[in-house]
Design an enzyme around this catalytic site. Structure first.
Site, PDB file in Angstrom:
ATOM      1  N   GLU A 300     -56.459  30.259   2.364  1.00 32.13           N
ATOM      2  CA  GLU A 300     -57.418  31.284   1.972  1.00 32.13           C
ATOM      3  C   GLU A 300     -58.850  30.992   2.382  1.00 32.13           C
ATOM      4  OE1 GLU A 300     -56.775  28.509  -1.652  1.00 32.13           O
ATOM      5  OE2 GLU A 300     -55.570  29.351  -0.036  1.00 32.13           O
ATOM      6  N   HIS A 324     -51.296  37.520  -0.952  1.00 37.16           N
ATOM      7  CA  HIS A 324     -51.611  36.327  -1.744  1.00 37.16           C
ATOM      8  C   HIS A 324     -52.941  35.723  -1.303  1.00 37.16           C
ATOM      9  CE1 HIS A 324     -50.568  32.640  -4.044  1.00 37.16           C
ATOM     10  NE2 HIS A 324     -51.218  32.026  -3.068  1.00 37.16           N
ATOM     11  N   GLU A 325     -53.104  35.543   0.005  1.00 34.36           N
ATOM     12  CA  GLU A 325     -54.340  34.930   0.501  1.00 34.36           C
ATOM     13  C   GLU A 325     -55.538  35.846   0.261  1.00 34.36           C
ATOM     14  OE1 GLU A 325     -53.943  31.949   1.037  1.00 34.36           O
ATOM     15  OE2 GLU A 325     -51.769  31.994   1.297  1.00 34.36           O
ATOM     16  N   HIS A 328     -56.785  35.434  -3.183  1.00 34.35           N
ATOM     17  CA  HIS A 328     -57.583  34.210  -3.350  1.00 34.35           C
ATOM     18  C   HIS A 328     -59.085  34.472  -3.179  1.00 34.35           C
ATOM     19  CE1 HIS A 328     -55.252  30.698  -4.236  1.00 34.35           C
ATOM     20  NE2 HIS A 328     -54.382  30.904  -3.264  1.00 34.35           N
ATOM     21  N   GLU A 347     -53.858  29.124  -8.498  1.00 34.46           N
ATOM     22  CA  GLU A 347     -52.628  29.689  -7.941  1.00 34.46           C
ATOM     23  C   GLU A 347     -51.877  30.608  -8.901  1.00 34.46           C
ATOM     24  OE1 GLU A 347     -52.119  29.688  -4.973  1.00 34.46           O
ATOM     25  OE2 GLU A 347     -53.277  28.017  -4.182  1.00 34.46           O
ATOM     26  N   ASP A 403     -51.845  16.041  -2.801  1.00 34.38           N
ATOM     27  CA  ASP A 403     -50.745  16.584  -2.006  1.00 34.38           C
ATOM     28  C   ASP A 403     -49.388  16.251  -2.611  1.00 34.38           C
ATOM     29  OD1 ASP A 403     -52.501  17.671  -0.191  1.00 34.38           O
ATOM     30  OD2 ASP A 403     -52.284  16.065   1.280  1.00 34.38           O
ATOM     31  N   TYR A 411     -48.087  27.572  -9.178  1.00 31.57           N
ATOM     32  CA  TYR A 411     -47.996  28.970  -8.788  1.00 31.57           C
ATOM     33  C   TYR A 411     -47.195  29.772  -9.817  1.00 31.57           C
ATOM     34  CZ  TYR A 411     -49.425  27.423  -4.071  1.00 31.57           C
ATOM     35  OH  TYR A 411     -50.101  26.891  -3.004  1.00 31.57           O
TER      36      TYR A 411
END
Length: 732
Positions: A300, A324-325, A328, A347, A403, A411
Site C-alpha cells: 500500500e 484491499h490496498e 489502506h 490489517e 516478518d 488480518y
C-alpha cells in the site's frame, strides 16, 4: 570473548567516527534502535543515484529533526548494511558511532548514533548523511534483464515493510515516526522512476530533467507524513495508462494494456471507500504492476500501490487485492499502528473496509459474508501453523523479526473483532463510528488501548460495551468464536465439496461423480469450493485419494488454470494427495512467481511429502536468487533442513580476510566496506568507487596506505588469533 560484541579499540581511531557495542533498544519500539522519544525526524530530502551496474543506490539524506527536550545529546538511527560516507549536523562534520550488528538479531541492523552536543538551545536541527546501500539490501531486489518482461533492461524495486527501510536509508524505522519527504533521483536514460509520492509538478506525470551525461533526474514530493515502511522506489522500463483523473497504472510496456483493463475499477474502489470513511487525502492513487518476484499480493505505498502480476486473471476477478490496498489509504497509511505489536489495527480494519468496498461494487451485501467465510478458512490454517504467541491480536513486546509473525491472524482475526463490534452496536451506528474514527486519528498513530478507549467513549450510552471481552479478543491465542456468516452465496460451493468428500469416502460409487458444471462459476465460488475441500481434509486428517484427485482433474482441469488463486489451491490438494503428476505444474508455478501467499505453503507441502522433499530443496536452491530477499528468508526458514551455507553464495568476488568483524574505512570519494562472507570464517571486501587506495591482506591483518587527512572514520575488530590490524601509511 567475541570482539564483535563489545570491543571498540579506540586506539585505532584517527577521526570522529567510532564503532560501539549495540545499545539496548528504546522502550517505545523494540523493533528499532532509534530514539524518537528524544529526537524525531519530521522531513527528509533525498538525493539518490541508482547504479544498476553495482546494484547500489548512492544517496544523500538530509533530515529535519525535532528535539523533544533541551538535554538531548544524540540522534540514533536504524541502519542495515549501509556504507556511511559522511555525517553533518547543521553543516558541520559530526561525531558519530555505529554499533556492531548482533548476530542473534541480524534484522535489527546497526544503530548510527550522531552526537548533538552544543546545540541545546535549538528545537530543530538539520542532519545530512551521505551513504551507499549494499547490493544485498533486504529492502531492494535488483532484477537482471532476463527476469523482466522486456528482457532488455534491468529493474529494481523496494519493499520496506516491516523493518527493511533501514537497509535503504538511515531512518527511525518504526511506524510511530511519520515524516514528509521530497526526492531527486537520477536513473539511466532508458529508465522511468516512480515513488510513493507525487510528481513535484502535480500537473505532470513526473518532473524530469536531463543530466549532462544523458541520465534522467526525477523529482517527487510527499506532503502527507508517512512512516519509513511506506518509503518506496521502483526503476525500470515502464509505461503507463490513465484510468481516471486521479488514477494511473504503470507496468512494463508489454503488460500495460492488460494491467489497465484488470484494474479499471480502482476509481470505483476509492469512491466506495470515501463514502465509508472520509475524503481521500493523498491526491493521486497510482498503481504499479511489478515483475513476478514481488513477494506480496500488494503493498500500500502511498500514491503508488505495488501489486503482483499474479492478479492478472483477465477477468478482473482478483481485483479485491487492489480494493484491499486502496483501503489502506485510510487504515494503515492515514491511521497507522504505533508499533508492530498492534499490526491488527492496520490489517483488520483494512480487511473490513475491503469487504465493505467489494459489497458496494458488486451491489450485493451478501458478498461481505461470502468473502469473510474464505477469510475464516485462511485464519484456521494460520492458527494451526503459527505458535501461540503469534495467534494473539496484540503481540508480546519483542525485538524478534516482525516478518516471523506474518500470517492471516492480524488480518482475519482483526477483521472478526471489528465485525463483532459492528454486530454488537448495529451497522448504522458503526458506520458513524467508522467515519469518526478515521477523522479523529488521521495523520497519527494508534494503539489497541487508544482504539478501545475511543470506541468505549463513542458508545458510552450502550451498556453492552462494558461487558465486551476485550481481554480474550486481544490477548488470548487461537481462534475466536465463529460468527453466523450468511451462507447464501457459499451454500452451493460447500455442497459440491461435501459431494466430492462423499465420493472420496466411498459412500458414493466412484462412477457416480458430482455433475455440477462450474465452468461459469466466478473465481470466488471456485475458491470457496476448494477451500471447503481443504478444510474438510484438514479436519478429518486425511487428504483426498489419488483417484478422487484424478477425477477432479479430468472434470475441471484446474491444474491447467491460468487463475493463480484456483491453481494454488488445487496444487495444494494434489500435493497433499501424493499426486506425482502435479509436480511439474507445482515447480513451474513456484518458480515463475514469488508471491509468498503461494510459494511458502507449496514449498512446505512439497517438503513434508514423501515425493517432494528433495524436489522442494533442490528447486529452492536453484531458484532462490529469483525471489525477493524477504521471500528467500522466509522460505528458507520453512525448509528447516537446509543449512545456511547452502542458502547463500558469494555476492561479489573479492579478497577474503578471516576476521570476526571488520567495518568501514572511508575517504571523501571512496569507501571500503567489509561484509560477512558465507564461508563462516570471515568477510569479503566490497570496494566502492575508488580514487586512491592501497590494500593487501597479510597474516597481520589489513595493510593499508591512507593519508590521515583522507580518513574520516574506521575501526577493525578481529580474532585475537590474527592479532591487531596494522595501519601503515604516510601517517599512522
Amino acid at each position: 570473548e567475541n570482539p564483535r560484541s563489545k570491543t571498540t579499540y579506540p586506539q585505532l581511531l584517527t577521526t570522529t567516527t567510532t564503532m560501539t557495542a549495540a545499545a539496548a533498544p528504546p522502550a517505545c519500539d523494540p523493533s528499532s534502535l532509534s530514539n524518537p522519544n528524544e529526537a524525531h525526524i519530521t522531513h527528509l530530502s533525498w538525493e539518490a543515484v541508482v547504479d544498476f551496474a553495482k546494484k547500489k543506490i548512492l544517496a544523500k539524506a538530509t533530515y529535519d529533526v525535532k528535539l523533544v527536550s533541551s538535554d538531548v545529546t544524540s540522534l540514533r538511527l536504524d541502519t542495515s548494511g549501509l556504507a556511511i560516507r559522511s555525517v553533518e549536523v547543521n553543516g558541520k562534520r559530526a561525531t558519530v558511532s555505529m554499533t556492531i550488528p548482533d548476530d542473534s538479531k541480524p534484522h535489527l541492523g546497526s544503530c548510527l548514533e550522531i552526537e548533538l552536543n552544543n546545540i541545546f538551545s535549538e528545537e530543530k536541527v538539520s542532519v545530512t548523511i551521505q551513504y551507499a546501500t549494499s547490493p544485498s539490501a533486504s529492502a531492494a531486489q535488483w532484477l537482471p534483464p532476463a527476469q523482466t518482461a522486456g528482457k532488455e533492461h534491468p529493474y529494481v524495486f523496494t519493499q520496506c515493510q516491516a523493518i527493511h527501510a533501514r537497509s535503504l536509508l538511515p531512518c527511525q524505522d518504526c511506524p510511530s515516526v511519520k515524516m514528509t519527504y521530497d526526492a531527486r533521483v537520477t536513473v539511466p536514460k532508458w529508465a522511468t522512476c516512480v515513488m510513493s509520492a507525487l510528481s513535484k509538478d502535480i500537473n505532470k506525470t513526473n518532473t524530469i530533467t536531463e543530466a549532462e551525461n544523458g541520465d534522467k533526474i526525477y523529482e517527487f514530493s510527499q506532503p502527507v507524513p508517512i512512516p519509513s515502511y511506506l518509503f518506496a522506489l521502483a526503476v525500470g522500463e515502464l509505461d503507463s495508462r490513465e484510468i481516471s483523473p486521479r488514477c494511473r497504472v504503470w507496468s512494463e510496456p508489454s503488460m500495460v494494456d492488460a494491467v489497465a483493463f484488470e484494474f479499471s475499477q480502482v476509481e470505483d474502489f476509492l469512491k466506495a471507500a470515501e463514502e465509508l470513511t472520509m475524503p481521500y487525502q493523498w491526491t493521486r492513487y497510482d498503481l504499479l504492476c511489478l515483475p513476478p518476484s514481488f513477494p506480496y499480493g500488494g503493498m500500500e505505498n502511498p500514491c503508488l500501490t505495488f501489486v503482483t502480476p499474479t492478479l492478472l486473471a483477465g477477468d478482473k476477478s482478483l481485483a479485491d487485492v487492489v480494493a484491499h490496498e486502496a483501503a489502506h489509504s485510510w487504515s494503515g497509511n492515514l491511521v497507522t499502528n504505533e508499533t508492530w505489536e498492534h499490526f491488527w489495527l492496520n490489517e483488520g480494519w483494512t480487511i473490513f473496509l475491503q469487504r465493505k468496498i467489494m459489497a458496494k461494487v458488486h451491489g450485493d451485501d451478501n458478498f461481505f459474508d461470502f468473502d469473510a467465510i474464505a477469510g475464516w478458512e485462511d485464519l484456521k490454517e494460520s492458527v494451526g501453523l503459527m505458535p501461540d504467541k503469534y495467534t494473539k491480536l496484540i503481540l508480546d513486546p519483542s525485538d524478534d523479526d516482525p516478518d516471523d509473525a506474518f500470517s492471516s491472524v492480524p488480518y482475519e482475526k482483526g477483521f472478526n473483532l471489528i465485525y463483532a463490534l459492528e454486530r454488537m452496536v448495529g451497522s448504522d451506528k458503526f458506520a458513524g463510528f467508522m467515519k469518526a474514527y478515521f477523522n479523529h486519528f488521521k495523520f497519527s498513530t494508534v494503539t489497541s488501548q487508544k482504539f478501545v478507549d475511543y470506541f468505549e467513549s463513542y458508545f458510552e450510552d450502550i451498556p453492552a460495551i462494558k461487558e465486551f471481552d476485550w481481554e480474550t479478543w486481544l490477548h488470548k491465542p487461537g481462534m475466536p468464536e465463529k460468527p453466523a456468516f450468511d451462507q447464501t452465496l457459499s451454500a452451493e460451493c460447500t455442497g459440491l465439496a461435501e459431494a466430492w468428500v462423499t465420493v472420496d469416502d466411498g459412500e458414493t460409487g466412484k462412477d457416480i461423480l458430482p455433475k455440477h458444471d462450474i465452468s461459469e462459476w466466478s473465481t470466488g465460488r471456485k475458491t470457496c469450493f476448494l477451500d471447503a475441500l481443504i478444510g474438510t481434509c484438514t479436519e478429518r486428517k486425511r487428504p483426498l485419494s489419488l483417484s478422487t484427485v484424478a477425477s477432479m482433474k479430468e472434470m475441471y482441469q484446474m491444474h491447467e488454470s491460468q487463475n493463480s488463486e484456483v491453481l494454488f489451491r488445487f496444487c495444494m490438494i494434489a500435493v497433499e494427495a501424493g499426486d506425482a503428476s502435479i509436480l511439474p505444474v507445482v515447480v513451474r508455478f513456484i518458480t515463475t512467481q514469488g508471491r509468498m501467499k503461494f510459494v511458502r505453503p507449496l514449498y512446505r507441502a512439497l517438503f513434508h511429502s514423501e515425493m517432494g522433499k528433495d524436489i522442494a530443496v533442490s528447486t529452492f536452491l536453484e531458484n532462490k536468487d529469483f525471489y525477493h530477499p524477504i521471500a528467500t528468508k522466509m522460505v528458507a526458514s520453512d525448509l528447516d533442513s537446509i543449512k545456511p551455507d547452502d542458502l547463500t553464495k558469494e555476492m561479489e568476488k573479492a579478497p577474503c580476510v578471516p576476521f570476526f568483524a571488520a567495518e568501514v574505512f572511508y575517504g571523501p570519494q571512496e569507501g571500503y566496506v567489509f561484509k560477512k562472507s558465507n564461508l563462516g570464517t570471515g568477510y569479503y571486501l566490497d570496494v566502492l568507487p575508488v580514487v586512491d587506495k592501497s590494500w593487501e591482506a597479510s597474516s597481520d591483518g589489513v595493510v593499508g596506505n591512507f593519508q590521515k587527512s583522507l580518513v574520516i572514520g574506521g575501526i577493525i575488530a578481529m580474532s585475537t588469533a590474527i592479532g591487531m590490524a596494522l595501519l601503515r601509511g604516510k601517517q599512522q
